[in-house]
Design an enzyme around this catalytic site. Structure first.
Site, short mmCIF file in Angstrom:
data_model
loop_
_atom_site.label_atom_id
_atom_site.label_comp_id
_atom_site.label_asym_id
_atom_site.label_seq_id
_atom_site.Cartn_x
_atom_site.Cartn_y
_atom_site.Cartn_z
N HIS A 67 17.65 54.17 -59.57
CA HIS A 67 16.78 53.25 -60.32
C HIS A 67 15.87 52.49 -59.36
CE1 HIS A 67 16.38 50.81 -64.24
NE2 HIS A 67 15.34 50.56 -63.47
N HIS A 69 11.68 51.40 -58.52
CA HIS A 69 10.29 51.32 -58.96
C HIS A 69 9.40 51.48 -57.72
CE1 HIS A 69 11.25 50.01 -63.08
NE2 HIS A 69 12.28 49.41 -62.51
N LEU A 70 8.68 52.59 -57.67
CA LEU A 70 7.86 52.86 -56.48
C LEU A 70 6.43 52.35 -56.62
CD1 LEU A 70 9.04 56.44 -55.43
CD2 LEU A 70 9.61 54.26 -54.35
N ARG A 71 6.04 51.99 -57.85
CA ARG A 71 4.74 51.33 -58.13
C ARG A 71 3.52 52.23 -57.91
NH1 ARG A 71 7.23 47.92 -61.09
NH2 ARG A 71 8.19 46.11 -60.07
N ASN A 101 7.43 53.58 -65.13
CA ASN A 101 6.52 52.53 -65.63
C ASN A 101 5.49 52.13 -64.60
OD1 ASN A 101 8.51 51.32 -64.05
ND2 ASN A 101 8.43 49.39 -65.17
N ASP A 158 11.84 52.75 -69.28
CA ASP A 158 12.28 51.56 -68.56
C ASP A 158 11.13 50.57 -68.33
OD1 ASP A 158 14.24 49.93 -67.22
OD2 ASP A 158 13.19 50.41 -65.37
N HIS A 238 20.94 49.26 -65.60
CA HIS A 238 21.20 47.86 -65.22
C HIS A 238 22.00 47.04 -66.26
CE1 HIS A 238 17.52 47.50 -67.58
NE2 HIS A 238 16.76 47.92 -66.59
N ASP A 311 17.54 48.90 -58.95
CA ASP A 311 16.42 48.40 -59.76
C ASP A 311 15.38 47.76 -58.85
OD1 ASP A 311 14.81 47.86 -61.89
OD2 ASP A 311 16.11 46.36 -62.83
ZN LIG Z 1 14.76 48.04 -66.77
#
Ligand SMILES: [Zn+2]
Lengths: 430, 316
Positions: A67, A69-71, A101, A158, A238, A311
């Site tokens: 989990h 987030h690489l953006r 996302n 997500d 999460h 996360d």
């Molecule tokens: Zn989330």
């Protein structure tokens, strides 16, 4: 600290404690690696090539964070695929799954290919999680089959939940047909509303709009019922509340195919940390109560919670240097996860080394139906090198991540990874 | 004569001695306000910026008056509704203030903790004039000053705060301040407007107004906000009045003096009936007068409390 990726011709890990519960391995020995393959596990006397002294160190199957987030694309000022991979490697991870996302969201084949391409030559394997619905808008299903072919490892909207029960039902049926899980961010938006922290004593003290634990639990319950009904592959991201742990435990006991994750911050912090309005303690789901934390740890121990994921949520300074209510949700975690878990769970005997390996290396791959990663001769060398005794101080100025947002600055931790090996490459971080 | 903290961000954690010091100092300033020329040179040469990111007439007016009575220079900035929306960040606003060499910042803001954040970016002294539903320390101080005028001591006094506790900074600051001073504090209001874990703060929760009035020496009646109706937190003002309104009949039934307070502005005929608000037991106008004195005391003490007060009669 600039990361240096070395190509491995042959390398010897000398006198390591090699641990892999998958093959019931726990012994002090040598590992000989040639290119990307483990050639030998056992004493190696004569060796001319590169040797890494692993005395008093531990070698475990390369860790995976499912989990992150690489953006990229869209917010490259916060993180990119490459800086995220560097951060992962610095934190001891050899594989990661990244959430869709981004801006725009990963919801078609070319988006998945874009991520794969970006990470192509890195040591860290990147498995894109693709959106459940087009634009993550909660309406139309994405072309899951096509995206799996391109490398998608699972599906998630997500950032928010899969919006309706009907949609969740169809998504689970469809993704499960293709052998991949749906990962849900469990939050009833009508209950969380404009909340920014856990509803409890501290929110009462601070007068802050809050998110009750039932906001999470109601969607967990909904998803469990749908998973049971559809026999779908459900993964709950999460998890943060005691009630959610109880619901998942009950569902598992009846054979529902559900897996669940929690994050290091829920295991080492509670909503007490929000006093003082430190925006680095703002995340979604929010830091919960002490009892929630206790039950999460119990859930990890008894197998209700399968994995610990970070996360990892990079944000720019200005997104956090503001009023708590306005600040962005989320903290980075790749470079602190291992140290936090080792210091606060393994050292305190709340989790064993074997359990850590299961939660942070074995299970994420199983959940996403990826090839297993075992330490045995002839297998791909995909390893994390651990120094269990080193005392260190968290310092985000030395982080590989482009972002610095996390509440653990200056924490004294014990235990750190000092290297990773994967895909014929090696990164040593000390 | 100095407070332990450099700023006044809230009453949570402020000790009894400091609260007493502020209230005692405020009494001296109240005497100043009764003079023919109600002004002292205490803060001459000091500059106060009043930053109001939320509409407020009373509090701003009260602070401005306190500043003028102390001979401070004041500048006003109000930017309503822009705080939570994107625009100039609070940090940039703060930096601009700093560049203008300002000594005090009085801030009203819709976000809890906004003054705490500001105090971390600024060298100036920060006074919280209300941050979201968190705290409104000077309001609670003036409430306590008013109560001290009516009763011998706050110790053992039973104060019940009535209304929308969830969204009330006045309630929270009163709870912290009164508990520190040894009073008993109760809250009473619709279940939808009482924070779930409010008991953990050390207060008694009264489900009905009759039970509350049976025990209370003081009712601090909060303003009920019309918007809450739209958020489905209570059905109508009519029903609110029926269940929680402080009416003459209710007071008569108790058959004993209950002091009535209200932070203003009053919704007459909703949370408080006119004959109660204007009646003998009401101290609402003293609250307003005391507000100026308390704010003068806070400014004076946060400036270091160095200048002598008594006999400081020359005015200007
Ligand atoms: Zn989330």
């Amino acid at each position: 600290m600039a990361i240096k990726i070395e190509q491995v011709k042959s390398v010897l890990l000398k006198n390591a404690r090699v641990v892999d519960p998958q093959v019931k391995l726990d012994q002090i020995t040598d590992i000989l690696i040639e290119k990307d393959i483990i050639r030998k596990i056992g004493p190696v006397r004569e060796f001319k090539g590169k040797t890494v002294d692993c005395k008093n160190k531990i070698v475990i199957p390369g860790m995976m964070d499912m989990h992150v987030h690489l953006r990229e694309p869209g917010e490259e000022h916060k993180e990119t695929v490459i800086t995220g991979c560097h951060a992962a490697a610095a934190g001891g991870f050899t594989e990661l799954a990244c959430m869709p996302n981004t801006k725009p969201p990963i919801d078609c084949r070319s988006d998945v290919e874009f991520i794969k391409e970006r990470a192509e030559n890195h040591l860290v394997n990147v498995h894109p999680i693709a959106a459940v619905t087009i634009g993550q808008a909660g309406e139309q299903l994405t072309e899951m089959g096509d995206m799996i072919e391109a490398g998608a490892a699972g599906f998630s909207d997500d950032g928010k939940p899969v919006l309706t029960a009907a949609l969740m039902r169809r998504a689970l049926e469809y993704a499960t047909m293709l052998g991949k899980p749906v990962i849900d961010h469990c939050e009833d938006l009508s209950l969380s509303e404009s909340g920014v922290m856990h509803e409890g004593k501290i929110s009462a003290v601070l007068g802050m709009p809050s998110i009750p634990s039932i906001a999470e639990e109601i969607i967990v319950a909904r998803d469990l019922l749908i998973a049971e009904y559809t026999e779908g592959l459900l993964h709950l991201a999460h998890i943060s509340t005691a009630g959610a742990v109880r619901l998942i435990r009950e569902a598992k006991s009846r054979g529902v195919r559900v897996t669940a994750e929690t994050c290091p911050h829920y295991l080492v912090l509670t909503d007490e940390a929000v006093r003082g309005f430190n925006t680095l303690t703002k995340m979604n789901p929010p830091l919960r109560s002490e009892n929630d934390q206790k039950m999460l740890i119990r859930g990890l121990k008894d197998g209700t919670i399968d994995t610990i994921a970070t996360d990892h949520a990079p944000h720019a300074i200005e997104d956090k240097e503001c009023e708590f209510q306005v600040a962005a949700f989320g903290i980075i975690g790749l470079e602190t996860a291992f140290g936090l878990i080792w210091t606060h769970l393994v050292e305190k005997k709340l989790l064993t080394l074997e359990e850590l390996i299961l939660k942070m290396s074995v299970h994420p791959r199983q959940i996403l139906q990826l090839p297993e990663n075992k330490i045995e001769s002839g297998a791909p060398a995909n390893l994390t090198l651990v120094d269990p005794d080193i005392m260190w101080t968290v310092d985000n100025t030395a982080f590989e991540s482009k972002s610095k947002n996390m509440p653990f600055q200056d924490w004294k931790l014990k235990g750190k990874t000092f290297g990773v090996i994967n895909r014929g490459k090696m990164i040593l971080t000390v | 004569m100095q407070l332990k903290s450099r700023h006044l961000l809230g009453l949570e954690g402020v000790c009894q001695e400091d609260i007493t010091l502020i209230l005692d100092t405020a009494e001296s300033f109240k005497k100043v306000l009764d003079r023919p020329i109600p002004k002292v040179p205490t803060l001459r040469g000091k500059t106060v910026a009043n930053l109001f990111f939320e509409p407020s007439t009373r509090t701003r007016f009260s602070f401005e008056l306190a500043e003028k009575r102390l001979s401070a220079d004041s500048v006003n900035f109000s930017k309503v509704g822009s705080s939570v929306a994107k625009g100039e960040t609070l940090k940039d606003t703060a930096r601009n203030i700093e560049a203008m060499k300002i000594n005090f910042v009085v801030m009203r803001h819709s976000a809890p903790g906004a003054p705490h954040f500001l105090s971390q970016c600024l060298d100036s002294v920060v006074i919280n004039a209300g941050d979201g539903a968190h705290e409104h320390p000077t309001q609670a101080l003036l409430d306590m000053m008013t109560l001290r005028n009516c009763f011998q001591s706050l110790k053992g006094l039973k104060v019940v705060i009535v209304g929308d506790i969830e969204h009330s900074r006045v309630a929270r600051s009163n709870i912290y301040g009164l508990l520190t001073m040894g009073a008993n504090v109760g809250v009473c209001g619709p279940a939808t407007l009482i924070p779930r874990e409010i008991k953990a703060l050390g207060v008694t929760v009264y489900p009905g107004i009759e039970e509350a009035m049976k025990e209370a020496d003081v009712l601090n009646v909060l303003r009920i906000q019309l918007e809450r109706q739209k958020e489905a937190l209570f059905p109508s003002l009519r029903e609110y009045r029926n269940l929680f309104g402080i009416t003459r009949e209710r007071l008569d039934r108790v058959n004993r003096r209950i002091t009535i307070m209200h932070p203003g502005p009053i919704n007459r005929g909703v949370e408080l009936d006119s004959d109660v608000a204007d009646g003998d037991y009401s101290v609402i106008l003293s609250q307003v007068t005391n507000g100026v004195a308390v704010r003068m005391a806070v400014l004076y003490l946060l400036d270091g409390g160095r200048q002598k007060l008594e006999g400081d009669d020359h005015g200007n």
